[in-house]
Design a protein around this motif. Structure first.
Motif, PDB file in Angstrom:
ATOM      1  N   LEU A 265      16.493  52.440  47.570  1.00  0.00           N
ATOM      2  CA  LEU A 265      16.203  53.586  46.711  1.00  0.00           C
ATOM      3  C   LEU A 265      17.505  54.190  46.195  1.00  0.00           C
ATOM      4  O   LEU A 265      18.591  53.887  46.703  1.00  0.00           O
ATOM      5  CB  LEU A 265      15.408  54.635  47.492  1.00  0.00           C
ATOM      6  N   PRO A 266      17.429  55.057  45.197  1.00  0.00           N
ATOM      7  CA  PRO A 266      18.652  55.667  44.652  1.00  0.00           C
ATOM      8  C   PRO A 266      19.411  56.476  45.695  1.00  0.00           C
ATOM      9  O   PRO A 266      18.817  57.053  46.607  1.00  0.00           O
ATOM     10  CB  PRO A 266      18.126  56.587  43.537  1.00  0.00           C
ATOM     11  N   GLU A 267      20.715  56.524  45.548  1.00  0.00           N
ATOM     12  CA  GLU A 267      21.554  57.331  46.431  1.00  0.00           C
ATOM     13  C   GLU A 267      21.222  58.809  46.255  1.00  0.00           C
ATOM     14  O   GLU A 267      21.066  59.294  45.141  1.00  0.00           O
ATOM     15  CB  GLU A 267      23.017  57.084  46.091  1.00  0.00           C
ATOM     16  N   LEU A 268      21.105  59.529  47.383  1.00  0.00           N
ATOM     17  CA  LEU A 268      20.710  60.937  47.376  1.00  0.00           C
ATOM     18  C   LEU A 268      21.784  61.776  48.051  1.00  0.00           C
ATOM     19  O   LEU A 268      22.334  61.384  49.081  1.00  0.00           O
ATOM     20  CB  LEU A 268      19.375  61.114  48.107  1.00  0.00           C
ATOM     21  N   PHE A 269      22.058  62.936  47.499  1.00  0.00           N
ATOM     22  CA  PHE A 269      23.109  63.815  48.002  1.00  0.00           C
ATOM     23  C   PHE A 269      22.520  64.909  48.875  1.00  0.00           C
ATOM     24  O   PHE A 269      21.539  65.556  48.514  1.00  0.00           O
ATOM     25  CB  PHE A 269      23.870  64.439  46.832  1.00  0.00           C
ATOM     26  N   ILE A 270      23.100  65.121  50.065  1.00  0.00           N
ATOM     27  CA  ILE A 270      22.692  66.197  50.970  1.00  0.00           C
ATOM     28  C   ILE A 270      23.821  67.219  51.007  1.00  0.00           C
ATOM     29  O   ILE A 270      24.858  66.995  51.648  1.00  0.00           O
ATOM     30  CB  ILE A 270      22.410  65.670  52.388  1.00  0.00           C
ATOM     31  N   PRO A 271      23.674  68.364  50.330  1.00  0.00           N
ATOM     32  CA  PRO A 271      24.782  69.318  50.208  1.00  0.00           C
ATOM     33  C   PRO A 271      25.310  69.834  51.541  1.00  0.00           C
ATOM     34  O   PRO A 271      26.515  69.983  51.722  1.00  0.00           O
ATOM     35  CB  PRO A 271      24.167  70.456  49.376  1.00  0.00           C
ATOM     36  N   VAL A 272      24.419  70.125  52.512  1.00  0.00           N
ATOM     37  CA  VAL A 272      24.859  70.777  53.738  1.00  0.00           C
ATOM     38  C   VAL A 272      25.812  69.902  54.545  1.00  0.00           C
ATOM     39  O   VAL A 272      26.715  70.409  55.206  1.00  0.00           O
ATOM     40  CB  VAL A 272      23.641  71.195  54.599  1.00  0.00           C
ATOM     41  N   SER A 273      25.643  68.581  54.483  1.00  0.00           N
ATOM     42  CA  SER A 273      26.503  67.680  55.259  1.00  0.00           C
ATOM     43  C   SER A 273      27.436  66.856  54.383  1.00  0.00           C
ATOM     44  O   SER A 273      28.268  66.105  54.896  1.00  0.00           O
ATOM     45  CB  SER A 273      25.642  66.731  56.099  1.00  0.00           C
ATOM     46  N   LYS A 274      27.300  66.977  53.055  1.00  0.00           N
ATOM     47  CA  LYS A 274      28.135  66.241  52.095  1.00  0.00           C
ATOM     48  C   LYS A 274      27.947  64.736  52.174  1.00  0.00           C
ATOM     49  O   LYS A 274      28.821  63.965  51.774  1.00  0.00           O
ATOM     50  CB  LYS A 274      29.619  66.596  52.290  1.00  0.00           C
ATOM     51  N   PHE A 275      26.804  64.286  52.686  1.00  0.00           N
ATOM     52  CA  PHE A 275      26.511  62.857  52.739  1.00  0.00           C
ATOM     53  C   PHE A 275      25.897  62.408  51.414  1.00  0.00           C
ATOM     54  O   PHE A 275      25.068  63.102  50.825  1.00  0.00           O
ATOM     55  CB  PHE A 275      25.519  62.541  53.860  1.00  0.00           C
ATOM     56  N   ALA A 276      26.296  61.231  50.947  1.00  0.00           N
ATOM     57  CA  ALA A 276      25.629  60.534  49.862  1.00  0.00           C
ATOM     58  C   ALA A 276      24.826  59.417  50.524  1.00  0.00           C
ATOM     59  O   ALA A 276      25.387  58.416  50.977  1.00  0.00           O
ATOM     60  CB  ALA A 276      26.628  59.970  48.872  1.00  0.00           C
ATOM     61  N   VAL A 277      23.505  59.603  50.608  1.00  0.00           N
ATOM     62  CA  VAL A 277      22.650  58.767  51.451  1.00  0.00           C
ATOM     63  C   VAL A 277      21.902  57.725  50.630  1.00  0.00           C
ATOM     64  O   VAL A 277      21.247  58.047  49.637  1.00  0.00           O
ATOM     65  CB  VAL A 277      21.632  59.639  52.209  1.00  0.00           C
TER      66      VAL A 277
END
Length: 227
Positions: free
Chosen positions: A114-126
């Motif tokens: 699936l497309p890469e998703l950004f999690i702001p609180v941890s700065k992960f690009a998932v």
């Protein structure tokens, strides 16, 4: 890279719609957040592992240990940050899943990315990796310091309207879907991703989106009910 990793016709009928549509999605199907150009992010992957149990299709979830520094106590897909030795996002997802839940990678077939998703609180690009658990193996919380519990959760239970509502954080703009299912309280990134996957996979049922609860109160009530 995103989209099918295998011929969609080669996966079970109940999983095929997700594999077929995976290449047509972008991150906006799942989140409104995009990585800021001036901010460093860390690559990560999660394994969205679908099996077929006694009650039909299910998905593997875990509850993170309460002592962790980030996302403590939250329900999540197996996964984590990429290591330099990982060949790609799929390798990261499989390694993390084995380390956290003991799942045998030999029984897991990655089927789509699936497309890469950004999690702001941890700065992960998932990067979410969809996989078919064609030969299920026993799973458990391998390291109690990281994982508190592991469960195969039937998709029918996630789709049950009685298990669904929304949560909000007072004083913030956050409002999002949540589930209470099989003793787990699911919210945040994982609940948002599950909500979209239920819709895309054709498993979703109508539920009361007007049932909005304060996050802290809902979590407290859940903990009291499961003690």
């Amino acid at each position: 890279m995103k989209g099918p990793l295998v011929d969609p016709a080669s996966v079970p009928d109940w999983l095929r719609p997700l594999v077929e549509i995976s290449g047509k999605l972008d991150s906006t199907a799942f989140t409104r957040f995009t990585p800021p150009e001036d901010e460093l992010t860390r690559a990560a992957s999660v394994l969205i592992l679908f099996g077929h149990g006694e009650r039909g299709p299910d998905v593997l979830l875990l509850r993170r240990a309460d002592t962790l520094g980030s996302h403590a106590g939250q329900v999540a897909f197996p996964g984590g940050g990429a290591d330099p030795e990982d060949a790609d996002a799929v390798a990261t997802a499989l390694r993390e899943a084995e380390e956290e839940t003991g799942v045998d990678p030999a029984g897991v077939r990655p089927v789509a990315i699936l497309p890469e998703l950004f999690i702001p609180v941890s700065k992960f690009a998932v990067t979410p990796v969809l996989a078919h658990w064609h030969a299920p193996s026993p799973v458990h919380a391998v390291d109690p310091g990281e994982t508190a519990a592991v469960a195969r959760v039937p998709l029918a239970d996630l789709a049950d309207p009685a298990n669904r509502f929304q949560v909000r954080r007072p004083g913030t703009t956050y409002k999002g879907p949540a589930f209470t299912v099989n003793g787990l309280f699911v919210w945040g990134f994982t609940a948002g991703l599950l909500t979209v996957l239920l819709e895309l996979g054709g498993w979703a049922r109508e539920w009361d989106r007007g049932d909005v609860r304060d996050l802290d109160v809902a979590l407290r009530d859940h903990l009291l009910a499961t003690d």
